[in-house]
Design a protein around this motif. Structure first.
Motif, short mmCIF file in Angstrom:
data_model
loop_
_atom_site.label_atom_id
_atom_site.label_comp_id
_atom_site.label_asym_id
_atom_site.label_seq_id
_atom_site.Cartn_x
_atom_site.Cartn_y
_atom_site.Cartn_z
N GLY A 1 0.81 -1.23 0.00
CA GLY A 1 0.00 0.00 0.00
C GLY A 1 0.83 1.26 0.00
O GLY A 1 1.90 1.32 0.59
N GLY A 2 0.31 2.25 -0.72
CA GLY A 2 1.00 3.54 -0.82
C GLY A 2 0.24 4.41 -1.79
O GLY A 2 -0.89 4.08 -2.16
N ALA A 3 0.84 5.49 -2.22
CA ALA A 3 0.14 6.43 -3.10
C ALA A 3 0.32 6.11 -4.57
O ALA A 3 -0.53 6.43 -5.39
N ALA A 4 1.45 5.48 -4.92
CA ALA A 4 1.76 5.28 -6.34
C ALA A 4 1.18 3.96 -6.85
O ALA A 4 0.90 3.04 -6.08
N SER A 5 1.03 3.88 -8.16
CA SER A 5 0.53 2.66 -8.81
C SER A 5 1.54 2.22 -9.88
O SER A 5 2.37 3.01 -10.31
N PRO A 6 1.45 0.96 -10.32
CA PRO A 6 2.35 0.52 -11.39
C PRO A 6 2.24 1.41 -12.64
O PRO A 6 3.25 1.66 -13.31
N ALA A 7 1.03 1.89 -12.94
CA ALA A 7 0.86 2.75 -14.12
C ALA A 7 1.65 4.05 -13.97
O ALA A 7 2.23 4.55 -14.95
N MET A 8 1.64 4.59 -12.75
CA MET A 8 2.40 5.83 -12.52
C MET A 8 3.90 5.59 -12.71
O MET A 8 4.62 6.41 -13.27
N ILE A 9 4.35 4.44 -12.22
CA ILE A 9 5.78 4.10 -12.36
C ILE A 9 6.12 3.93 -13.84
O ILE A 9 7.13 4.44 -14.32
N LYS A 10 5.22 3.25 -14.55
CA LYS A 10 5.45 3.00 -15.98
C LYS A 10 5.57 4.33 -16.73
O LYS A 10 6.47 4.50 -17.59
N GLY B 1 7.03 -10.47 -10.55
CA GLY B 1 7.20 -10.56 -12.00
C GLY B 1 6.09 -9.81 -12.72
O GLY B 1 6.33 -9.11 -13.72
N ARG B 2 4.88 -9.96 -12.19
CA ARG B 2 3.73 -9.26 -12.77
C ARG B 2 3.92 -7.74 -12.63
O ARG B 2 3.71 -6.98 -13.57
N PHE B 3 4.34 -7.34 -11.43
CA PHE B 3 4.56 -5.91 -11.18
C PHE B 3 5.63 -5.35 -12.13
O PHE B 3 5.48 -4.25 -12.68
N GLN B 4 6.70 -6.11 -12.31
CA GLN B 4 7.78 -5.65 -13.22
C GLN B 4 7.21 -5.34 -14.61
O GLN B 4 7.53 -4.28 -15.20
N LYS B 5 6.37 -6.23 -15.10
CA LYS B 5 5.81 -6.01 -16.45
C LYS B 5 4.85 -4.83 -16.46
O LYS B 5 4.89 -3.98 -17.36
N GLU B 6 3.99 -4.78 -15.43
CA GLU B 6 2.99 -3.69 -15.40
C GLU B 6 3.65 -2.32 -15.28
O GLU B 6 3.17 -1.35 -15.83
N ALA B 7 4.74 -2.27 -14.54
CA ALA B 7 5.41 -0.98 -14.28
C ALA B 7 6.44 -0.64 -15.35
O ALA B 7 6.98 0.46 -15.35
N GLY B 8 6.71 -1.58 -16.25
CA GLY B 8 7.70 -1.31 -17.30
C GLY B 8 9.13 -1.31 -16.79
O GLY B 8 10.02 -0.71 -17.40
N ILE B 9 9.35 -2.00 -15.66
CA ILE B 9 10.72 -2.09 -15.12
C ILE B 9 11.54 -3.00 -16.05
O ILE B 9 11.04 -4.03 -16.53
N THR B 10 12.77 -2.61 -16.31
CA THR B 10 13.57 -3.30 -17.31
C THR B 10 13.70 -4.80 -17.02
O THR B 10 13.60 -5.63 -17.91
N GLN B 11 13.92 -5.14 -15.76
CA GLN B 11 14.32 -6.51 -15.45
C GLN B 11 13.85 -6.90 -14.05
O GLN B 11 13.86 -6.05 -13.14
N TYR B 12 13.46 -8.15 -13.88
CA TYR B 12 13.22 -8.67 -12.52
C TYR B 12 14.20 -9.81 -12.27
O TYR B 12 14.35 -10.72 -13.10
N ILE B 13 14.84 -9.76 -11.14
CA ILE B 13 15.79 -10.82 -10.79
C ILE B 13 15.40 -11.38 -9.43
O ILE B 13 15.27 -10.62 -8.46
N ASP B 14 15.21 -12.69 -9.40
CA ASP B 14 14.96 -13.35 -8.12
C ASP B 14 16.31 -13.81 -7.57
O ASP B 14 16.93 -14.72 -8.11
#
Lengths: 249, 272
Positions: free
Chosen positions: A155-164, A196-209
């Motif tokens: 929870g917070g103010a920002a959304s994945p769309a805002m990050i994207k 992984g879902r968040f990475q795609k929704e936010a347009g983050i270049t890469q997700y590493i586990d």
């Protein structure tokens, strides 16, 4: 070398309740900089390995000092947790490595929830805003952002769309020659799919586990961070991003 | 009063394509509040290893300025020749390697001078922002080099220009209220052209190689105006300006055809 005694640091608003700091641009001497942003999860669940996590941040920053491009790095480190006012605790804004006081990381403590989206939004937004200021003063810049978390956003103010939108703005407006963002999950096996879902929704270049937390894994993570920073910085001026960054740690 | 200095030089497209080295060089130095110097040197394309010569000339000039706190031009010249000779001997350089111009601005205490031995541009920005430019040109692109004095006391050079009284070089002044050209006899320009600056009047003084006159699709006045339009004056401020200028040039042309160099002193009148 700038004196970072408060007079050489400026605070900038990002809108909403978000802000960041950075070295006064008139005091910077080089022609180009790589902006390095490290956002670290300080929610309650990192308590068991807090000291190792802090050691990892220190090792990452320390390794950057050995980069041939160390004079051209401006590093910002922020912790995120719902226990902080506004969810973000900026340990230091974008400052030269020589000015980083590593003991400041020791004052971090874990607790509260995980405002991951806010941290990502502020991290990319701060890099964008500072890059524009650098661009206006004729500095070239590129950027790399790391978001290190052991869980999903709570929870917070920002959304994945805002990050994207902010990530897209990073290079579209050309203030940043290139920008790489990396979401790193540690001890996050249970939420790998969600991250992984968040990475795609936010347009983050890469997700590493990065897998489970061990001293060895965190040491590798620190090496990964510094190598990625070095690679990104060496790419500055070529007009493109760095060479492909390894997808595993 | 406090001085900040910086310099930049960049290879032109002609030398880059031809696999030639950059023959322009620039240098600057300050002790912040009493002394400042900014120097450029442009090696002759048809000379020898003038990429090395231009570096030697710039370093000799800086050393000579430091050795002459009263900024006596002839004394600076003598010291320059002395340093040039020693460097030539140490590095086994030939006279043709040393065919390089020398343009400098020097400030010692409250005195400021600029000097052109060869060709190029001196530009200064007044405290109110007005820009004045002074371009020195030699006929047939044959500028004077101080190495000629050592070679034959300028005899062949004077002859190539048609004698000491031939109008072999000109001064082109551009300011906010117009521009004019003044032709001068060869003899008057042999040891260089000097300008005394009233330090209180200016906030920026810079020297440029003649590369500013050969930027694809741009008039030299516009090139100098753009290169003097600093966004900030800290650290590598000239390099930042030059790099952004070169990047902007790519949008409408090939950029500098010849090598380009500039060195600048910023005078902060408000600093204690």
């Amino acid at each position: 070398m700038p004196r970072l005694d408060g007079t050489d640091i400026e605070t900038h608003n990002l809108g909403g309740n978000f802000s960041f700091t950075g070295a006064r641009i008139a005091g910077l001497g080089a022609t180009e900089y790589t902006l390095v942003d490290i956002e670290v999860d300080m929610s309650g669940s990192v308590s068991p390995f807090l000291s190792d996590l802090i050691a990892m941040i220190k090792a990452s920053v320390e390794a950057c000092r050995k980069s041939p491009r160390s004079e051209n790095l401006l590093v910002r480190v922020a912790a995120f947790s719902s226990s902080y006012p506004g969810g973000i605790n900026e340990v230091h804004g974008f400052i030269p490595l020589a000015s980083v006081d590593q003991t400041a990381y020791d004052r971090l403590s874990a607790g509260g929830g995980t405002p991951l989206f806010d941290a990502c939004y502020v991290g990319v937004g701060a890099a964008n805003a500072y890059a524009k200021m650098l661009f206006d003063q004729e500095f070239n810049a590129n950027g790399i952002s790391f978001f290190i978390t052991d869980g999903e956003d709570t929870g917070g103010a920002a959304s994945p769309a805002m990050i994207k939108a902010e990530i897209a703005r990073a290079t579209k407006e050309e203030f940043l020659e290139s920008h790489v963002s990396i979401l790193i999950g540690i001890n996050a096996a249970a939420c790998t799919a969600a991250l992984g879902r968040f990475q795609k929704e936010a347009g983050i270049t890469q997700y590493i586990d990065a897998g489970d937390v061990t001293k060895g894994k965190l040491a590798k993570l620190a090496a990964f961070v510094s190598q990625s920073v070095s690679s990104t910085s060496q790419a500055l001026g070529t007009g493109g991003p760095s060479q492909a960054i390894a997808a595993t740690i | 009063m406090r001085f900040t200095v910086d310099h930049s030089f960049h290879i032109g497209s002609q030398h880059l394509r031809g696999g030639m080295p950059c023959q322009d060089y620039a240098l600057s130095h300050t002790d912040s509040d009493f002394f400042a110097a900014a120097i450029i040197s442009d090696g002759c394309s048809s000379g020898g290893k003038t990429d090395v010569g231009s570096r030697v000339v710039a370093h000799s000039t800086l050393t000579a300025i430091i050795e002459n706190p009263h900024l006596d031009e002839r004394s600076i010249d003598r010291h320059c020749h002395d340093r040039d000779r020693r460097a030539m001997m140490a590095l086994c350089l030939k006279p043709e390697d040393m065919l390089a111009t020398s343009l400098y601005i020097a400030i010692w205490g409250d005195r400021a001078i600029s000097r052109v031995v060869g060709d190029g541009v001196i530009a200064a920005v007044h405290r109110d922002g007005r820009l004045v430019m002074n371009k020195i040109d030699w006929a047939n692109n044959m500028p004077v080099y101080r190495a000629y004095e050592r070679r034959d006391n300028y005899r062949d050079f004077i002859s190539a220009h048609g004698g000491p009284d031939a109008l072999g070089f000109s001064q082109h002044v551009v300011s906010w209220d117009g521009e004019f050209s003044l032709p001068h006899p060869v003899e008057a320009g042999l040891v260089g052209t000097s300008i005394d600056h009233d330090l209180q009047m200016f906030r920026l003084i810079a020297v440029f190689s003649d590369g500013v006159t050969q930027v694809d699709g741009m008039d030299w006045r516009e090139v100098v105006t753009q290169l003097m339009s600093f966004k900030s004056t800290g650290g590598a401020f000239v390099k930042r300006r030059m790099l952004r200028f070169l990047k902007d040039c790519q949008a409408h042309g090939k950029g500098p055809i010849d090598d380009i160099a500039m060195a600048c002193i910023h005078i902060d009148h408000e600093a204690e």
